[in-house]
Scaffold this motif. Structure first.
Motif, PDB file in Angstrom:
ATOM      1  N   TYR A 111     101.287  95.797  10.337  1.00 47.67           N
ATOM      2  CA  TYR A 111     100.106  97.328  10.373  1.00 47.67           C
ATOM      3  C   TYR A 111      99.800  97.840   9.969  1.00 47.67           C
ATOM      4  O   TYR A 111      99.137  96.948   8.408  1.00 47.67           O
ATOM      5  CB  TYR A 111     101.114  98.165  11.389  1.00 47.67           C
ATOM      6  CG  TYR A 111     102.514  98.774  10.423  1.00 47.67           C
ATOM      7  CD1 TYR A 111     101.643 100.067   9.801  1.00 47.67           C
ATOM      8  CD2 TYR A 111     103.181  98.782  10.790  1.00 47.67           C
ATOM      9  CE1 TYR A 111     102.086 100.090   8.927  1.00 47.67           C
ATOM     10  CE2 TYR A 111     104.497  99.217   9.329  1.00 47.67           C
ATOM     11  CZ  TYR A 111     103.583 100.512   8.970  1.00 47.67           C
ATOM     12  OH  TYR A 111     104.522 100.818   8.088  1.00 47.67           O
TER      13      TYR A 111
ATOM     14  N   LEU B 125      95.766 100.438   9.087  1.00 44.26           N
ATOM     15  CA  LEU B 125      94.784 101.673   9.752  1.00 44.26           C
ATOM     16  C   LEU B 125      94.050 101.332   9.600  1.00 44.26           C
ATOM     17  O   LEU B 125      93.365 101.332   8.490  1.00 44.26           O
ATOM     18  CB  LEU B 125      95.497 102.787   8.921  1.00 44.26           C
ATOM     19  CG  LEU B 125      94.749 104.203  10.080  1.00 44.26           C
ATOM     20  CD1 LEU B 125      94.715 104.518  11.140  1.00 44.26           C
ATOM     21  CD2 LEU B 125      94.963 105.042   8.721  1.00 44.26           C
TER      22      LEU B 125
ATOM     23  N   LEU C 217      95.046 102.051  14.622  1.00 38.64           N
ATOM     24  CA  LEU C 217      96.067 101.529  14.206  1.00 38.64           C
ATOM     25  C   LEU C 217      96.284 100.129  14.936  1.00 38.64           C
ATOM     26  O   LEU C 217      96.794 100.189  16.117  1.00 38.64           O
ATOM     27  CB  LEU C 217      97.108 103.216  14.443  1.00 38.64           C
ATOM     28  CG  LEU C 217      98.669 102.295  14.370  1.00 38.64           C
ATOM     29  CD1 LEU C 217      98.510 101.951  12.159  1.00 38.64           C
ATOM     30  CD2 LEU C 217      99.942 103.068  13.924  1.00 38.64           C
TER      31      LEU C 217
ATOM     32  N   LEU D 131     106.060 103.241  12.934  1.00 38.26           N
ATOM     33  CA  LEU D 131     104.858 102.899  13.934  1.00 38.26           C
ATOM     34  C   LEU D 131     104.917 104.696  14.059  1.00 38.26           C
ATOM     35  O   LEU D 131     103.654 105.422  13.763  1.00 38.26           O
ATOM     36  CB  LEU D 131     104.400 102.624  14.585  1.00 38.26           C
ATOM     37  CG  LEU D 131     103.701 100.761  14.345  1.00 38.26           C
ATOM     38  CD1 LEU D 131     104.242  99.466  15.678  1.00 38.26           C
ATOM     39  CD2 LEU D 131     102.059 100.605  13.253  1.00 38.26           C
ATOM     40  N   HIS D 132     105.887 105.289  14.943  1.00 39.46           N
ATOM     41  CA  HIS D 132     105.967 106.695  15.031  1.00 39.46           C
ATOM     42  C   HIS D 132     106.135 107.521  14.286  1.00 39.46           C
ATOM     43  O   HIS D 132     104.936 108.750  14.311  1.00 39.46           O
ATOM     44  CB  HIS D 132     107.016 106.444  16.021  1.00 39.46           C
ATOM     45  CG  HIS D 132     107.963 108.041  16.409  1.00 39.46           C
ATOM     46  ND1 HIS D 132     106.936 108.231  17.488  1.00 39.46           N
ATOM     47  CD2 HIS D 132     108.506 108.777  15.901  1.00 39.46           C
ATOM     48  CE1 HIS D 132     108.149 109.282  17.438  1.00 39.46           C
ATOM     49  NE2 HIS D 132     108.622 110.172  16.520  1.00 39.46           N
TER      50      HIS D 132
ATOM     51  N   ARG E  51     101.840 107.149  13.126  1.00 41.90           N
ATOM     52  CA  ARG E  51     101.265 108.483  13.964  1.00 41.90           C
ATOM     53  C   ARG E  51     101.590 109.428  14.035  1.00 41.90           C
ATOM     54  O   ARG E  51     100.682 109.977  14.659  1.00 41.90           O
ATOM     55  CB  ARG E  51     101.805 107.720  15.220  1.00 41.90           C
ATOM     56  CG  ARG E  51     101.277 108.221  16.491  1.00 41.90           C
ATOM     57  CD  ARG E  51     100.998 107.137  17.440  1.00 41.90           C
ATOM     58  NE  ARG E  51     100.916 105.786  17.967  1.00 41.90           N
ATOM     59  CZ  ARG E  51     101.751 104.470  17.569  1.00 41.90           C
ATOM     60  NH1 ARG E  51     103.395 104.840  17.904  1.00 41.90           N
ATOM     61  NH2 ARG E  51     101.680 103.964  17.993  1.00 41.90           N
ATOM     62  N   GLN E  52     102.561 110.107  14.231  1.00 46.91           N
ATOM     63  CA  GLN E  52     103.252 110.809  14.209  1.00 46.91           C
ATOM     64  C   GLN E  52     102.183 112.247  12.548  1.00 46.91           C
ATOM     65  O   GLN E  52     102.166 112.958  13.464  1.00 46.91           O
ATOM     66  CB  GLN E  52     104.459 111.579  14.261  1.00 46.91           C
ATOM     67  CG  GLN E  52     104.927 113.499  14.469  1.00 46.91           C
ATOM     68  CD  GLN E  52     106.941 112.917  14.187  1.00 46.91           C
ATOM     69  OE1 GLN E  52     107.689 112.077  13.586  1.00 46.91           O
ATOM     70  NE2 GLN E  52     106.741 114.042  14.497  1.00 46.91           N
TER      71      GLN E  52
ATOM     72  N   ILE F  20      99.409 111.534  11.384  1.00 44.56           N
ATOM     73  CA  ILE F  20      98.521 111.229  11.258  1.00 44.56           C
ATOM     74  C   ILE F  20      97.811 113.210  12.249  1.00 44.56           C
ATOM     75  O   ILE F  20      96.829 113.057  12.402  1.00 44.56           O
ATOM     76  CB  ILE F  20      97.144 109.767  11.923  1.00 44.56           C
ATOM     77  CG1 ILE F  20      97.460 108.815  10.802  1.00 44.56           C
ATOM     78  CG2 ILE F  20      96.411 109.937  12.724  1.00 44.56           C
ATOM     79  CD1 ILE F  20      97.742 106.941  11.302  1.00 44.56           C
ATOM     80  N   TRP F  21      98.601 112.554  14.147  1.00 46.41           N
ATOM     81  CA  TRP F  21      98.538 113.630  14.364  1.00 46.41           C
ATOM     82  C   TRP F  21      98.727 115.394  13.619  1.00 46.41           C
ATOM     83  O   TRP F  21      98.110 115.936  14.671  1.00 46.41           O
ATOM     84  CB  TRP F  21      99.330 113.210  15.693  1.00 46.41           C
ATOM     85  CG  TRP F  21      98.149 112.861  16.992  1.00 46.41           C
ATOM     86  CD1 TRP F  21      99.346 111.047  17.054  1.00 46.41           C
ATOM     87  CD2 TRP F  21      97.671 112.689  17.917  1.00 46.41           C
ATOM     88  NE1 TRP F  21      98.280 110.784  18.266  1.00 46.41           N
ATOM     89  CE2 TRP F  21      97.676 111.205  18.588  1.00 46.41           C
ATOM     90  CE3 TRP F  21      96.755 113.709  17.914  1.00 46.41           C
ATOM     91  CZ2 TRP F  21      96.676 110.853  19.157  1.00 46.41           C
ATOM     92  CZ3 TRP F  21      95.247 113.499  18.711  1.00 46.41           C
ATOM     93  CH2 TRP F  21      95.785 112.143  19.479  1.00 46.41           C
TER      94      TRP F  21
END
Length: 398
Positions: free
Chosen positions: A104, A106, A126, A139-140, A143-144, A146-147
């Protein structure tokens, strides 16, 4: 009384010989416990695998390829502080993810630095392959993070303008996941009583149908009833054959479960499975009480069937009888009440659940399960024996 018992034993031996000759039906009956235990073991191993994979995701460093990392150094620093190993990637990252060269990536747009300085919104991409389940944990996490960084920067911008972040975010939700691996493993273990009771209802279906509807279809039941032998002795001899076969199938299934308990690594889920041979023998004893009812019900249903095929169809639908309460209690594990112990299927499920899942065995519950089962089985067999002498049953007329 002597003649009654003698007739019963003769019929029992005769049906045993017939059952042993039917190799196909025997194979199907004894494949059932192998299949059920295989499903249980596969489910347990799957949950253990997912648990190990989840732990590996959190323990091993997460590597993230970033295109345009120099555009948002604050985000890169945030990710690195939280254990993410950020690696620079070129503009071919999208194609590399498509080709499987990267897991993956970004992608940060080229104008991200200018937009960040002026307070504009930045769209990050992403890129990942959703069919690769091994990446979901990493990935989770990315993503968490980044948020989290997004919310932190937003709050700082509001504070710099004299606005409280609480105005924009009046409610903050904090996730507290209590579904641990141990509870997931307990959920799998809780399905065992259902599998065992289904085995009781399905083990001798084919044999029960053949001894009643099958014999009537072949016109051999008529010649058997012409003899002066009591109907009760004839029925009990056939019924004991189905009961014995069910007992053998249950012994095989519980033996396979004992092997599974010894070799499946339940400790990796935090489960302490301590099922002794005595527990399995007690489980067999209480399941045999359910077998009294199940086999008696099989004879009652098949005696009204017009053919062997119809009997198998009707008894196939009989499986829904134990499944309805079992699924209800599986979905609502806290729904047990005292009167459940006087209900066939539910009473046996409670006792087996206590034996296999480490609960305290109640002798009163054990006795209740047997008393209700014996009474119900006696009523079913008595009614079935009364039907054997009716012309509409013997000849299939009407």
């Amino acid at each position: 009384m002597h003649n009654f018992i003698k007739t019963l034993l003769i019929v029992w031996r005769k049906e045993w010989r017939d059952a042993l000759r039917d190799k196909k039906s025997l194979r199907m009956a004894f494949l059932m416990p192998v299949y059920f235990v295989g499903v249980f073991v596969a489910s347990s191993l799957f949950i253990i695998h997912m648990s190990n994979q989840s732990r590996a995701t959190t323990s091993e460093p997460i590597k993230l390829s970033v295109v345009g990392a120099e555009q948002l150094p604050a985000l890169v620093m945030w990710l690195e502080e939280r254990g993410v190993q950020v690696q620079a990637a070129d503009e071919q990252a999208y194609q590399q993810v498509q080709n499987g060269q990267l897991d993956y990536a970004l992608i940060v747009p080229e104008d991200a630095r200018e937009k960040f300085a002026t307070g504009e919104s930045i769209e990050l991409a992403l890129v990942f392959d959703a069919t690769n389940n091994k990446l979901q944990g990493a990935l989770h996490f990315v993503r968490q993070q980044i948020w989290s960084w997004n919310g932190r920067i937003g709050s700082l911008r509001l504070l710099s303008r004299g606005i409280s972040p609480a105005v924009v975010n009046p409610v903050v939700v904090r996730d507290l996941n209590v579904a641990s691996d141990q509870k997931m493993g307990f959920f799998v273990m809780a399905s065992l009583p259902m599998l065992l009771i289904l085995t009781v209802f399905m083990a001798s279906v084919g044999f029960s149908a053949d001894m009643t509807a099958g014999e009537r279809e072949r016109r051999s039941l008529e010649s058997l009833l012409i003899t002066p032998a009591p109907s009760g002795a004839l029925l009990l001899g056939k019924w004991l054959n189905s009961l014995s076969l069910t007992l053998l199938v249950l012994i095989v299934e519980l033996s396979l479960l004992a092997i599974a308990f010894a070799y499946v690594p339940f400790k990796e889920l935090g489960l302490r499975v301590d099922v002794t041979p005595l527990d399995l023998l007690l489980a067999l004893a209480v399941l045999m009480s359910m077998a009294l009812v199940a086999t008696a019900l099989q004879f009652l249903i098949s005696i009204f069937a017009r053919s062997f095929k119809d009997a198998q169809t009707y008894m196939g639908l009989m499986i829904f009888i134990p499944m309805i309460p079992l699924f209800y209690t599986l979905i609502n594990p806290g729904a047990y009440t005292d009167w459940f112990r006087w209900v066939p299927v539910l009473a046996q499920q409670l006792v087996v659940k206590d034996l296999l899942l480490g609960g305290a065995l109640s002798l009163q519950a054990f006795a209740q399960a047997w008393v209700v089962a014996v009474i119900l089985a006696a009523l079913l067999l008595t009614f079935t024996a009364q039907q054997l002498r009716k012309p509409t049953i013997v000849y299939g007329a009407g």
